[in-house]
Scaffold this motif. Sequence first.
Motif, PDB file in Angstrom:
ATOM      1  N   CYS A 143       0.902  -1.156  -0.043  1.00 40.22           N
ATOM      2  CA  CYS A 143      -0.151   0.115   0.109  1.00 40.22           C
ATOM      3  C   CYS A 143       0.812   1.300  -0.157  1.00 40.22           C
ATOM      4  CB  CYS A 143      -0.957  -0.030   1.266  1.00 40.22           C
ATOM      5  SG  CYS A 143      -1.919   1.454   1.274  1.00 40.22           S
ATOM      6  N   PRO A 144       0.549   2.155  -0.811  1.00 39.44           N
ATOM      7  CA  PRO A 144       1.393   3.447  -0.929  1.00 39.44           C
ATOM      8  C   PRO A 144       1.396   4.276   0.305  1.00 39.44           C
ATOM      9  CG  PRO A 144      -0.536   3.632  -2.473  1.00 39.44           C
ATOM     10  CD  PRO A 144      -0.464   2.359  -2.010  1.00 39.44           C
ATOM     11  N   ILE A 145       0.256   4.262   1.090  1.00 42.71           N
ATOM     12  CA  ILE A 145       0.224   4.982   2.313  1.00 42.71           C
ATOM     13  C   ILE A 145       0.336   4.038   3.656  1.00 42.71           C
ATOM     14  CG2 ILE A 145      -1.641   6.511   3.662  1.00 42.71           C
ATOM     15  CD1 ILE A 145      -3.185   6.758   0.927  1.00 42.71           C
ATOM     16  N   LYS A 146       0.892   4.574   4.589  1.00 45.80           N
ATOM     17  CA  LYS A 146       1.124   3.713   5.695  1.00 45.80           C
ATOM     18  C   LYS A 146       0.529   4.428   6.885  1.00 45.80           C
ATOM     19  CE  LYS A 146       3.493   0.292   3.901  1.00 45.80           C
ATOM     20  NZ  LYS A 146       3.282   0.511   2.450  1.00 45.80           N
ATOM     21  N   TYR A 147       0.262   3.504   7.925  1.00 50.08           N
ATOM     22  CA  TYR A 147      -0.272   4.099   9.086  1.00 50.08           C
ATOM     23  C   TYR A 147       0.861   4.632   9.950  1.00 50.08           C
ATOM     24  CZ  TYR A 147      -4.775   1.409   8.406  1.00 50.08           C
ATOM     25  OH  TYR A 147      -5.805   0.788   8.088  1.00 50.08           O
ATOM     26  N   GLU A 148       0.653   5.606  10.885  1.00 53.62           N
ATOM     27  CA  GLU A 148       1.638   6.190  11.744  1.00 53.62           C
ATOM     28  C   GLU A 148       1.411   4.822  12.779  1.00 53.62           C
ATOM     29  OE1 GLU A 148       2.452   9.702  15.069  1.00 53.62           O
ATOM     30  OE2 GLU A 148       1.257  10.143  13.175  1.00 53.62           O
ATOM     31  N   GLY A 149       2.572   4.271  13.105  1.00 54.53           N
ATOM     32  CA  GLY A 149       2.520   3.105  14.113  1.00 54.53           C
ATOM     33  C   GLY A 149       2.270   1.751  13.601  1.00 54.53           C
ATOM     34  N   GLY A 150       1.886   1.881  12.097  1.00 53.26           N
ATOM     35  CA  GLY A 150       1.440   0.496  11.546  1.00 53.26           C
ATOM     36  C   GLY A 150       2.206  -0.749  11.752  1.00 53.26           C
ATOM     37  N   GLN A 151       3.311  -0.811  11.943  1.00 53.50           N
ATOM     38  CA  GLN A 151       4.182  -1.831  12.205  1.00 53.50           C
ATOM     39  C   GLN A 151       3.813  -2.471  13.692  1.00 53.50           C
ATOM     40  OE1 GLN A 151       6.389  -3.285   9.961  1.00 53.50           O
ATOM     41  NE2 GLN A 151       6.759  -4.861  11.720  1.00 53.50           N
ATOM     42  N   LEU A 152       3.329  -1.807  14.420  1.00 48.79           N
ATOM     43  CA  LEU A 152       3.029  -2.476  15.822  1.00 48.79           C
ATOM     44  C   LEU A 152       1.750  -3.335  15.533  1.00 48.79           C
ATOM     45  CD1 LEU A 152       2.679   1.174  17.872  1.00 48.79           C
ATOM     46  CD2 LEU A 152       4.388  -0.898  18.144  1.00 48.79           C
ATOM     47  N   PHE A 153       0.967  -2.975  14.671  1.00 47.55           N
ATOM     48  CA  PHE A 153      -0.145  -4.165  14.282  1.00 47.55           C
ATOM     49  C   PHE A 153       0.344  -5.409  13.883  1.00 47.55           C
ATOM     50  CE2 PHE A 153      -2.633  -0.149  13.354  1.00 47.55           C
ATOM     51  CZ  PHE A 153      -3.460  -0.149  14.626  1.00 47.55           C
ATOM     52  N   ILE A 154       1.455  -5.353  12.979  1.00 48.95           N
ATOM     53  CA  ILE A 154       2.171  -6.564  12.616  1.00 48.95           C
ATOM     54  C   ILE A 154       2.853  -7.297  13.539  1.00 48.95           C
ATOM     55  CG2 ILE A 154       3.952  -7.333  10.834  1.00 48.95           C
ATOM     56  CD1 ILE A 154       3.205  -5.035   8.918  1.00 48.95           C
ATOM     57  N   ASN A 155       3.760  -6.385  14.443  1.00 49.23           N
ATOM     58  CA  ASN A 155       4.428  -7.124  15.476  1.00 49.23           C
ATOM     59  C   ASN A 155       3.499  -7.824  16.369  1.00 49.23           C
ATOM     60  OD1 ASN A 155       6.661  -5.867  14.426  1.00 49.23           O
ATOM     61  ND2 ASN A 155       6.840  -4.221  15.887  1.00 49.23           N
ATOM     62  N   TYR A 156       2.243  -7.222  16.797  1.00 46.79           N
ATOM     63  CA  TYR A 156       1.408  -7.978  17.676  1.00 46.79           C
ATOM     64  C   TYR A 156       0.711  -9.011  17.056  1.00 46.79           C
ATOM     65  CZ  TYR A 156      -2.406  -8.877  20.926  1.00 46.79           C
ATOM     66  OH  TYR A 156      -3.304  -9.391  21.807  1.00 46.79           O
ATOM     67  N   ILE A 157       0.601  -9.070  15.583  1.00 46.99           N
ATOM     68  CA  ILE A 157      -0.333 -10.404  15.042  1.00 46.99           C
ATOM     69  C   ILE A 157       1.081 -11.551  15.062  1.00 46.99           C
ATOM     70  CG2 ILE A 157      -0.772 -11.135  12.737  1.00 46.99           C
ATOM     71  CD1 ILE A 157      -2.041  -8.569  12.351  1.00 46.99           C
ATOM     72  N   ASN A 158       2.095 -11.328  14.581  1.00 47.89           N
ATOM     73  CA  ASN A 158       2.997 -12.094  14.810  1.00 47.89           C
ATOM     74  C   ASN A 158       3.442 -12.840  16.253  1.00 47.89           C
ATOM     75  OD1 ASN A 158       3.493 -12.284  11.909  1.00 47.89           O
ATOM     76  ND2 ASN A 158       4.945 -10.499  12.119  1.00 47.89           N
ATOM     77  N   GLU A 159       3.283 -12.016  17.223  1.00 48.48           N
ATOM     78  CA  GLU A 159       3.670 -12.503  18.412  1.00 48.48           C
ATOM     79  C   GLU A 159       2.281 -13.314  19.049  1.00 48.48           C
ATOM     80  OE1 GLU A 159       4.524  -8.782  20.456  1.00 48.48           O
ATOM     81  OE2 GLU A 159       6.511  -8.421  19.673  1.00 48.48           O
ATOM     82  N   ASN A 160       1.044 -13.138  18.627  1.00 51.20           N
ATOM     83  CA  ASN A 160       0.172 -13.718  19.171  1.00 51.20           C
ATOM     84  C   ASN A 160      -0.383 -14.846  18.181  1.00 51.20           C
ATOM     85  OD1 ASN A 160      -0.287 -12.296  21.854  1.00 51.20           O
ATOM     86  ND2 ASN A 160       0.369 -10.688  20.358  1.00 51.20           N
ATOM     87  N   ARG A 161      -0.039 -15.205  17.019  1.00 47.19           N
ATOM     88  CA  ARG A 161      -0.632 -16.338  16.206  1.00 47.19           C
ATOM     89  C   ARG A 161      -0.892 -17.522  16.657  1.00 47.19           C
ATOM     90  NH1 ARG A 161       1.054 -15.814  10.006  1.00 47.19           N
ATOM     91  NH2 ARG A 161       2.021 -13.735   9.737  1.00 47.19           N
TER      92      ARG A 161
END
Length: 304
Positions: A143-161
């Motif tokens: 996506c050409p647009i990113k959330y401020e702090g978007g990586q936090l969502f990805i980190n949480y997902i990977n840590e809680n799968r």
Amino acid sequence: MDKLNFIKSVPISKGWSGDKKYCVTFKDGTKYLLRISPIEQFDRKKEGFEMMKEVLSLHIPMCQPIGFGVCDEGVYSLQSWIDGNDAEDVISDLSVSKQYAYGLNAGNILKKIHTIPAPKQQENWEICFNRKIERKIQMYSECPIKYEGGQLFINYINENRYLLHNRPQCYQHGDYHIGNMMIDTNDKLIIIDFDRYDYGDPWEEFNRIVWCAQKAPMFATGMVNGYFSYNVPMEFWRLLALYISSNTLSSLPWAIPFGQGEIDTMLNQAKEILKWLNNMNNSIPTWYINEKDYLKKREMYADN
């Protein structure tokens, strides 16, 4: 559509469905909701119509399935017409105690809906949802647009799968939030729009509670308390944060074709979610009030 024998039809533009929707009036004066979909969707729409009948058999207050078939424009379904107001339009005008009561009702209704089992051949949930996660992370990364702090969502997902392991599955409404609820002329909460029905983890159904919490936090609180009979397990909150994170990642790419207004909505929503969850350091959102605390503070929420 002539064989449906209605004498008046009024198009309905609200909603994101690709279906054509109309309020139709028959000769006896009865109004119905008419939905027309492309004929290619016949099997999906037929199954959805039959599943609505099963939901109705549980005495759920809902738009009722009346008729189904094929017409010149595709496949149609006819549902009962609900006279009343969209819940999202009026909930903010109600006292906080009434918002909470409607939320409790919504949670109890959802608990009933979830008693319908998923098909026995349903794919393992952990495998299925991990595939969705990968697709959504990929969508967000491209996506050409990113959330401020978007990586936090990805980190949480990977840590809680790991929380996806051995999750049960059931029938899901598919889009259960205040935008798909009405308050009829008798002040009764009615559930509408079962078009996105699916099968999966019952707790995933709460992934759209974000819309409820933004509109009326006490409604969202009541929905959780009603579903769990006031005894909410911590695992629910951890999983919900995962499901909301996954949804949020794909919301931004989804919004782009619809213009800056929808993009801004998703950017602001992500910012609010991170605030609720303290940048994903807490799983219980700040808008939630458990029943014990609610009763303690009842004076604060008394009707004016």
